[in-house]
Design a protein around this motif. Structure first.
Motif, PDB file in Angstrom:
ATOM      1  N   UNK A   5      -1.190  -0.443 -14.316  1.00 17.41           N
ATOM      2  CA  UNK A   5      -0.528   0.766 -14.828  1.00 17.41           C
ATOM      3  C   UNK A   5       0.488   1.382 -13.867  1.00 17.41           C
ATOM      4  N   UNK A   6       0.995   0.617 -12.929  1.00 21.60           N
ATOM      5  CA  UNK A   6       2.047   1.093 -12.026  1.00 21.60           C
ATOM      6  C   UNK A   6       3.254   0.193 -12.230  1.00 21.60           C
ATOM      7  N   UNK A   7       4.391   0.804 -12.605  1.00 22.67           N
ATOM      8  CA  UNK A   7       5.573  -0.006 -12.899  1.00 22.67           C
ATOM      9  C   UNK A   7       6.788   0.417 -12.076  1.00 22.67           C
ATOM     10  N   UNK A   8       6.557   0.946 -10.884  1.00 24.23           N
ATOM     11  CA  UNK A   8       7.659   1.284  -9.989  1.00 24.23           C
ATOM     12  C   UNK A   8       7.354   0.708  -8.605  1.00 24.23           C
ATOM     13  N   UNK A   9       8.380   0.520  -7.781  1.00 27.14           N
ATOM     14  CA  UNK A   9       8.158  -0.051  -6.447  1.00 27.14           C
ATOM     15  C   UNK A   9       7.313   0.857  -5.559  1.00 27.14           C
ATOM     16  N   UNK A  10       6.408   0.233  -4.825  1.00 28.40           N
ATOM     17  CA  UNK A  10       5.592   0.907  -3.829  1.00 28.40           C
ATOM     18  C   UNK A  10       6.293   0.725  -2.484  1.00 28.40           C
ATOM     19  N   UNK A  11       6.335   1.789  -1.670  1.00 25.15           N
ATOM     20  CA  UNK A  11       7.032   1.706  -0.388  1.00 25.15           C
ATOM     21  C   UNK A  11       6.139   1.969   0.822  1.00 25.15           C
ATOM     22  N   UNK A  12       5.050   2.709   0.658  1.00 24.74           N
ATOM     23  CA  UNK A  12       4.117   2.918   1.771  1.00 24.74           C
ATOM     24  C   UNK A  12       2.699   2.697   1.284  1.00 24.74           C
ATOM     25  N   UNK A  13       1.839   2.282   2.228  1.00 18.30           N
ATOM     26  CA  UNK A  13       0.434   2.044   1.903  1.00 18.30           C
ATOM     27  C   UNK A  13      -0.404   2.362   3.137  1.00 18.30           C
ATOM     28  N   UNK A  14      -1.508   3.051   2.920  1.00 20.31           N
ATOM     29  CA  UNK A  14      -2.459   3.350   3.991  1.00 20.31           C
ATOM     30  C   UNK A  14      -3.848   3.373   3.373  1.00 20.31           C
ATOM     31  N   UNK A  15      -4.864   2.997   4.144  1.00 14.22           N
ATOM     32  CA  UNK A  15      -6.236   2.891   3.644  1.00 14.22           C
ATOM     33  C   UNK A  15      -7.113   3.920   4.350  1.00 14.22           C
ATOM     34  N   UNK A  16      -7.897   4.691   3.571  1.00 16.78           N
ATOM     35  CA  UNK A  16      -8.721   5.745   4.158  1.00 16.78           C
ATOM     36  C   UNK A  16     -10.182   5.335   4.359  1.00 16.78           C
ATOM     37  N   UNK A  17     -10.486   4.050   4.206  1.00 19.43           N
ATOM     38  CA  UNK A  17     -11.855   3.568   4.328  1.00 19.43           C
ATOM     39  C   UNK A  17     -12.512   3.351   2.980  1.00 19.43           C
ATOM     40  N   UNK A  18     -11.949   3.963   1.949  1.00 21.29           N
ATOM     41  CA  UNK A  18     -12.456   3.801   0.584  1.00 21.29           C
ATOM     42  C   UNK A  18     -11.335   3.445  -0.388  1.00 21.29           C
ATOM     43  N   UNK A  19     -10.214   4.179  -0.293  1.00 22.66           N
ATOM     44  CA  UNK A  19      -9.096   3.998  -1.212  1.00 22.66           C
ATOM     45  C   UNK A  19      -7.781   3.824  -0.458  1.00 22.66           C
ATOM     46  N   UNK A  20      -6.818   3.227  -1.155  1.00 22.35           N
ATOM     47  CA  UNK A  20      -5.457   3.129  -0.650  1.00 22.35           C
ATOM     48  C   UNK A  20      -4.647   4.321  -1.165  1.00 22.35           C
ATOM     49  N   UNK A  21      -3.788   4.856  -0.317  1.00 20.67           N
ATOM     50  CA  UNK A  21      -2.847   5.912  -0.679  1.00 20.67           C
ATOM     51  C   UNK A  21      -1.475   5.272  -0.699  1.00 20.67           C
ATOM     52  N   UNK A  22      -0.801   5.338  -1.835  1.00 19.15           N
ATOM     53  CA  UNK A  22       0.474   4.658  -2.037  1.00 19.15           C
ATOM     54  C   UNK A  22       1.565   5.658  -2.389  1.00 19.15           C
ATOM     55  N   UNK A  23       2.758   5.406  -1.888  1.00 18.55           N
ATOM     56  CA  UNK A  23       3.914   6.181  -2.337  1.00 18.55           C
ATOM     57  C   UNK A  23       5.026   5.201  -2.659  1.00 18.55           C
ATOM     58  N   UNK A  24       5.948   5.665  -3.487  1.00 17.74           N
ATOM     59  CA  UNK A  24       7.022   4.781  -3.894  1.00 17.74           C
ATOM     60  C   UNK A  24       8.268   5.541  -4.250  1.00 17.74           C
ATOM     61  N   UNK A  25       8.896   5.103  -5.314  1.00 14.69           N
ATOM     62  CA  UNK A  25      10.155   5.699  -5.735  1.00 14.69           C
ATOM     63  C   UNK A  25       9.917   6.915  -6.633  1.00 14.69           C
ATOM     64  N   UNK A  26       8.809   6.973  -7.303  1.00 18.73           N
ATOM     65  CA  UNK A  26       8.508   8.109  -8.170  1.00 18.73           C
ATOM     66  C   UNK A  26       8.097   9.328  -7.345  1.00 18.73           C
ATOM     67  N   UNK A  27       8.048  10.490  -7.979  1.00 19.47           N
ATOM     68  CA  UNK A  27       7.671  11.742  -7.315  1.00 19.47           C
ATOM     69  C   UNK A  27       6.162  11.953  -7.350  1.00 19.47           C
ATOM     70  N   UNK A  28       5.425  10.965  -6.860  1.00 19.66           N
ATOM     71  CA  UNK A  28       3.983  11.084  -6.874  1.00 19.66           C
ATOM     72  C   UNK A  28       3.359  10.210  -5.789  1.00 19.66           C
ATOM     73  N   UNK A  29       2.164  10.584  -5.388  1.00 21.10           N
ATOM     74  CA  UNK A  29       1.324   9.802  -4.494  1.00 21.10           C
ATOM     75  C   UNK A  29       0.182   9.268  -5.357  1.00 21.10           C
ATOM     76  N   UNK A  30      -0.124   7.993  -5.192  1.00 23.14           N
ATOM     77  CA  UNK A  30      -1.176   7.359  -5.988  1.00 23.14           C
ATOM     78  C   UNK A  30      -2.343   7.021  -5.069  1.00 23.14           C
TER      79      UNK A  30
END
Length: 185
Positions: free
Chosen positions: A86-111
């Motif tokens: 369900x993600x259809x835009x480029x991801x540009x950053x990724x970091x892992x908190x020990x449980x989940x990944x935090x992603x940012x990309x071109x859209x105005x949101x953090x996933x």
């Protein structure tokens, strides 16, 4: 080469798709260098910025393309491309908190993404961009420090941090119009 990653007794050097995807290994015991052929899926990591994360023997990078992450397995010398559901835009950053990944990309949101279930856990909406910029990139890197996830801007107007528990966004300071591509080390 744009990135170097230390793993055990070697330094792995990576180019990106714009410079031929060259990948080499420098053996720190012998100081010999050799090309590395990674088996598996064809991946094109976005490594222009400091936007990947290492978890044990694997390194995760955003992949050129829409909603994909490339995974390098340093033990097996394999690559895998993971499509985020369900993600259809480029991801540009990724970091892992020990449980989940935090992603940012071109859209105005953090996933916030659960890799094991390939599910989006939460979407954090950011303020819409009101700045003139040549690219749609928001952030160049992300880091976890204590209870917060920090995002440094490429063309976003502020550096931000998000509390991992409350998901509250805090804007740390504004970036001047002539400043671009901050990085967190």
């Amino acid at each position: 080469y744009k990135k170097a990653i230390v793993y055990e007794d070697g330094v792995y050097m990576f180019g990106e798709h714009l410079d031929g995807n060259k990948r080499m290994l420098l053996d720190m015991n012998t100081l010999n260098i050799k090309n590395i052929i990674w088996k598996g899926e064809t991946v094109e990591p976005v490594i222009t910025f400091d936007n990947g994360c290492q978890i044990s023997n694997k390194f995760y990078w955003p992949n050129f393309g829409y909603g994909t992450i490339c995974v390098f397995d340093f033990v097996n010398k394999t690559t895998e491309k993971v499509k985020i559901k369900n993600v259809d835009f480029p991801i540009l950053t990724i970091i892992f908190d020990g449980e989940y990944f935090w992603l940012s990309g071109i859209e105005d949101e953090i996933i916030i993404w659960d890799e094991k279930e390939n599910e989006i856990v939460k979407v954090i909406q950011l303020e819409k961009m009101a700045r003139e910029f040549p690219w749609d990139m928001r952030f160049s890197s992300s880091r976890i420090l204590g209870d917060n996830v920090y995002f440094s801007p490429v063309y976003y107007k502020k550096m931000i941090r998000i509390n991992r528990k409350s998901k509250q966004i805090e804007e740390l300071f504004e970036i001047e119009n002539d400043e671009v591509c901050w990085n967190i080390c």
